[in-house]
Design a protein around this motif. Structure first.
Motif, mmCIF file in Angstrom:
data_model
loop_
_atom_site.group_PDB
_atom_site.id
_atom_site.type_symbol
_atom_site.label_atom_id
_atom_site.label_comp_id
_atom_site.label_asym_id
_atom_site.label_seq_id
_atom_site.Cartn_x
_atom_site.Cartn_y
_atom_site.Cartn_z
ATOM 1 N N MET A 108 101.564 -50.572 81.052
ATOM 2 C CA MET A 108 101.686 -50.465 79.614
ATOM 3 C C MET A 108 102.701 -49.361 79.467
ATOM 4 N N SER A 109 103.495 -49.514 78.164
ATOM 5 C CA SER A 109 104.444 -48.411 78.065
ATOM 6 C C SER A 109 104.748 -48.369 76.508
ATOM 7 N N ARG A 110 105.297 -47.319 76.159
ATOM 8 C CA ARG A 110 105.542 -47.089 74.740
ATOM 9 C C ARG A 110 106.743 -46.159 74.723
ATOM 10 N N VAL A 111 107.743 -46.450 73.841
ATOM 11 C CA VAL A 111 108.669 -45.624 73.508
ATOM 12 C C VAL A 111 108.576 -44.675 72.553
ATOM 13 N N PHE A 112 108.973 -43.348 72.760
ATOM 14 C CA PHE A 112 108.766 -42.106 71.849
ATOM 15 C C PHE A 112 110.274 -41.826 71.406
ATOM 16 N N ARG A 113 110.318 -41.392 70.021
ATOM 17 C CA ARG A 113 111.598 -40.955 69.453
ATOM 18 C C ARG A 113 111.661 -39.302 69.669
ATOM 19 N N THR A 136 92.898 -43.589 90.887
ATOM 20 C CA THR A 136 94.152 -43.078 90.846
ATOM 21 C C THR A 136 94.968 -43.551 89.589
ATOM 22 N N ASN A 137 95.391 -42.837 88.744
ATOM 23 C CA ASN A 137 96.117 -43.506 87.490
ATOM 24 C C ASN A 137 97.365 -43.187 87.436
ATOM 25 N N PRO A 138 98.599 -43.961 87.668
ATOM 26 C CA PRO A 138 100.059 -43.807 88.035
ATOM 27 C C PRO A 138 100.356 -43.598 86.422
ATOM 28 N N MET A 139 101.220 -42.578 86.063
ATOM 29 C CA MET A 139 101.590 -42.157 84.917
ATOM 30 C C MET A 139 102.962 -41.699 84.756
ATOM 31 N N ARG A 140 104.127 -42.121 84.279
ATOM 32 C CA ARG A 140 105.183 -41.311 84.287
ATOM 33 C C ARG A 140 105.945 -41.165 82.622
ATOM 34 N N VAL A 141 106.676 -40.197 82.562
ATOM 35 C CA VAL A 141 107.611 -40.103 81.341
ATOM 36 C C VAL A 141 109.117 -40.310 81.809
ATOM 37 N N VAL A 191 98.091 -49.868 84.599
ATOM 38 C CA VAL A 191 96.537 -50.327 84.500
ATOM 39 C C VAL A 191 96.244 -51.306 85.730
ATOM 40 N N ARG A 192 95.323 -50.866 86.454
ATOM 41 C CA ARG A 192 95.104 -51.665 87.658
ATOM 42 C C ARG A 192 93.557 -52.359 87.392
ATOM 43 N N GLN A 193 93.470 -53.460 87.758
ATOM 44 C CA GLN A 193 92.347 -54.354 87.506
ATOM 45 C C GLN A 193 91.082 -53.767 88.553
ATOM 46 N N LEU A 194 91.575 -53.541 89.951
ATOM 47 C CA LEU A 194 90.716 -52.950 90.896
ATOM 48 C C LEU A 194 89.016 -53.004 90.671
ATOM 49 N N GLY A 195 89.002 -54.600 90.719
ATOM 50 C CA GLY A 195 87.528 -54.870 90.782
ATOM 51 C C GLY A 195 86.886 -55.325 89.198
ATOM 52 N N MET A 196 87.703 -54.909 88.352
ATOM 53 C CA MET A 196 87.047 -54.988 86.922
ATOM 54 C C MET A 196 87.174 -56.481 86.746
ATOM 55 N N SER A 197 86.024 -57.055 85.879
ATOM 56 C CA SER A 197 86.360 -58.311 85.213
ATOM 57 C C SER A 197 87.458 -58.499 84.216
ATOM 58 N N GLU A 198 87.795 -59.871 83.776
ATOM 59 C CA GLU A 198 88.940 -59.793 82.782
ATOM 60 C C GLU A 198 88.618 -59.049 81.742
ATOM 61 N N SER A 199 87.208 -59.117 81.090
ATOM 62 C CA SER A 199 86.907 -58.300 79.929
ATOM 63 C C SER A 199 86.940 -56.932 80.050
ATOM 64 N N GLU A 200 86.625 -56.422 81.095
ATOM 65 C CA GLU A 200 86.513 -54.959 81.422
ATOM 66 C C GLU A 200 88.226 -54.403 81.506
ATOM 67 N N LEU A 201 88.821 -55.095 82.031
ATOM 68 C CA LEU A 201 90.368 -54.970 82.125
ATOM 69 C C LEU A 201 90.998 -55.008 80.697
ATOM 70 N N ALA A 202 90.667 -56.074 79.920
ATOM 71 C CA ALA A 202 91.072 -56.080 78.507
ATOM 72 C C ALA A 202 90.607 -54.742 77.723
ATOM 73 N N ALA A 203 89.548 -54.211 78.161
ATOM 74 C CA ALA A 203 88.859 -53.216 77.328
ATOM 75 C C ALA A 203 89.813 -51.924 77.738
ATOM 76 N N ASP A 204 90.024 -51.928 79.178
ATOM 77 C CA ASP A 204 90.664 -50.690 79.601
ATOM 78 C C ASP A 204 92.216 -50.698 79.072
ATOM 79 N N CYS A 205 92.819 -51.883 78.871
ATOM 80 C CA CYS A 205 94.140 -52.121 78.563
ATOM 81 C C CYS A 205 94.143 -51.674 77.039
#
Length: 122
Positions: free
Chosen positions: A1-6, A76-81, A94-108
């Motif tokens: 996931m990414s987001r641009v900041f001004r 481990t959570n990879p994050m970059r600026v 965001v990594r799924q790592l054994g999460m269900s699809e609904s858990e992944l959606a909630a994490d996202c």
């Protein structure tokens, strides 16, 4: 996931790399101000009390961090600026790592909300 900041990547990195600011923008991780216990960042989170270890401060915009969950599992959570033509881009993997699809959606959704809150800090 990414987001641009001004704003500049340096400004975003400086703010986001300070654990004392976690509760201001990372609601998916820190629901209260952090404590430092024996050199480790400890936060109350929606998952319970967790320990967070960030990589050393660096000039590359790397904000990777390990989160030790209450059951001892370490995630481990990879994050970059990055420098972006419009300012800065923050990328959180965001990594799924054994999460269900609904858990992944909630994490996202939680990560997207955190990035939106981080952007509002500027």
């Amino acid at each position: 996931m990414s987001r641009v900041f001004r704003v500049s990547a340096a400004e975003v990195y400086e703010f986001a790399s300070d654990p004392a600011n976690l509760h201001l923008w990372a609601g998916g991780l820190a629901s209260a101000p952090v404590r430092v216990v024996d050199g480790t960042v400890v936060v109350e989170s929606p998952m319970g009390e967790v320990r967070v270890r960030f990589v050393e401060t660096n000039n590359f915009g790397v904000l990777d961090h390990d989160v030790e969950l209450p059951d001892g599992t370490v995630v481990t959570n990879p994050m970059r600026v990055f420098v972006h033509p419009e300012g800065a881009e923050v990328v959180f993997t965001v990594r799924q790592l054994g999460m269900s699809e609904s858990e992944l959606a909630a994490d996202c959704a939680a990560v997207a909300a955190d990035l939106e809150r981080l952007e509002k800090m500027f």
